[in-house]
Design a protein around this motif. Sequence first.
Motif, short mmCIF file in Angstrom:
data_model
loop_
_atom_site.label_atom_id
_atom_site.label_comp_id
_atom_site.label_asym_id
_atom_site.label_seq_id
_atom_site.Cartn_x
_atom_site.Cartn_y
_atom_site.Cartn_z
N ARG A 32 -38.85 11.40 -24.71
CA ARG A 32 -40.29 11.40 -24.18
C ARG A 32 -40.76 12.70 -24.05
O ARG A 32 -41.97 12.88 -24.37
N GLU A 33 -40.01 13.49 -23.30
CA GLU A 33 -40.59 15.06 -22.90
C GLU A 33 -40.74 15.63 -24.30
O GLU A 33 -41.70 16.25 -24.36
N PHE A 34 -39.82 15.55 -25.22
CA PHE A 34 -39.91 16.29 -26.50
C PHE A 34 -40.93 15.49 -27.54
O PHE A 34 -41.63 16.63 -28.10
N GLU A 35 -41.20 14.39 -27.45
CA GLU A 35 -42.18 13.82 -28.25
C GLU A 35 -43.64 14.07 -27.59
O GLU A 35 -44.63 14.65 -28.28
N CYS A 36 -43.83 14.14 -26.42
CA CYS A 36 -45.00 14.57 -25.64
C CYS A 36 -45.37 16.25 -25.93
O CYS A 36 -46.40 16.66 -26.64
N HIS A 37 -44.47 17.13 -26.03
CA HIS A 37 -44.46 18.40 -26.53
C HIS A 37 -44.73 18.64 -27.82
O HIS A 37 -45.62 19.33 -28.24
N TYR A 38 -44.06 17.96 -28.53
CA TYR A 38 -44.32 17.93 -30.09
C TYR A 38 -45.56 17.59 -30.71
O TYR A 38 -46.29 18.15 -31.50
N ASN A 39 -46.28 16.49 -29.88
CA ASN A 39 -47.55 15.86 -30.58
C ASN A 39 -48.62 16.54 -29.74
O ASN A 39 -49.75 16.56 -30.07
N ALA A 40 -48.58 16.97 -28.38
CA ALA A 40 -49.58 17.48 -27.67
C ALA A 40 -49.69 18.99 -27.36
O ALA A 40 -50.78 19.53 -27.15
N HIS A 75 -44.81 27.05 -18.59
CA HIS A 75 -44.58 25.65 -18.21
C HIS A 75 -43.25 25.20 -18.83
O HIS A 75 -43.11 24.92 -20.00
N ASP A 76 -41.93 24.97 -17.98
CA ASP A 76 -40.85 24.66 -18.52
C ASP A 76 -40.92 22.84 -18.58
O ASP A 76 -41.02 22.38 -17.74
N ILE A 112 -37.28 23.76 -23.27
CA ILE A 112 -38.67 23.67 -24.00
C ILE A 112 -39.57 24.37 -23.03
O ILE A 112 -39.93 24.28 -21.87
N HIS A 113 -40.44 25.52 -23.66
CA HIS A 113 -41.45 26.46 -22.81
C HIS A 113 -42.88 26.07 -23.61
O HIS A 113 -43.02 26.07 -24.42
N GLU A 114 -43.80 25.81 -22.65
CA GLU A 114 -45.00 25.68 -23.22
C GLU A 114 -45.91 26.98 -22.30
O GLU A 114 -45.74 27.06 -21.24
N TYR A 115 -46.96 27.50 -22.99
CA TYR A 115 -47.51 28.57 -22.50
C TYR A 115 -49.09 28.18 -22.66
O TYR A 115 -49.56 27.58 -23.67
N ARG A 116 -49.81 28.50 -21.51
CA ARG A 116 -51.45 28.04 -21.31
C ARG A 116 -51.77 29.14 -20.91
O ARG A 116 -51.33 29.96 -20.02
#
Length: 73
Positions: A17-25, A59-60, A66-70
Amino acid sequence: MDRTLIWNERHLRHALREFECHYNAHRPHQAMNQAAPLRVVPEPITDPGRISRLDIRRHDRLGGVIHEYRHAA
């Protein structure tokens, strides 16, 4: 996620679920001009003054796998 140790089915579903959210959003896709499937690409920042004042936050997800940057608001 190659080195992720999955403990049980519940943990696997959470990780997927976490990877899907990261991948799509969040994750940019080259075939879509660096957009994600569920969001549009923001306008580029061209003002040198704004570039020098950028405040980027990380945001980890999945415990840092997985790292996201904003931009900070």
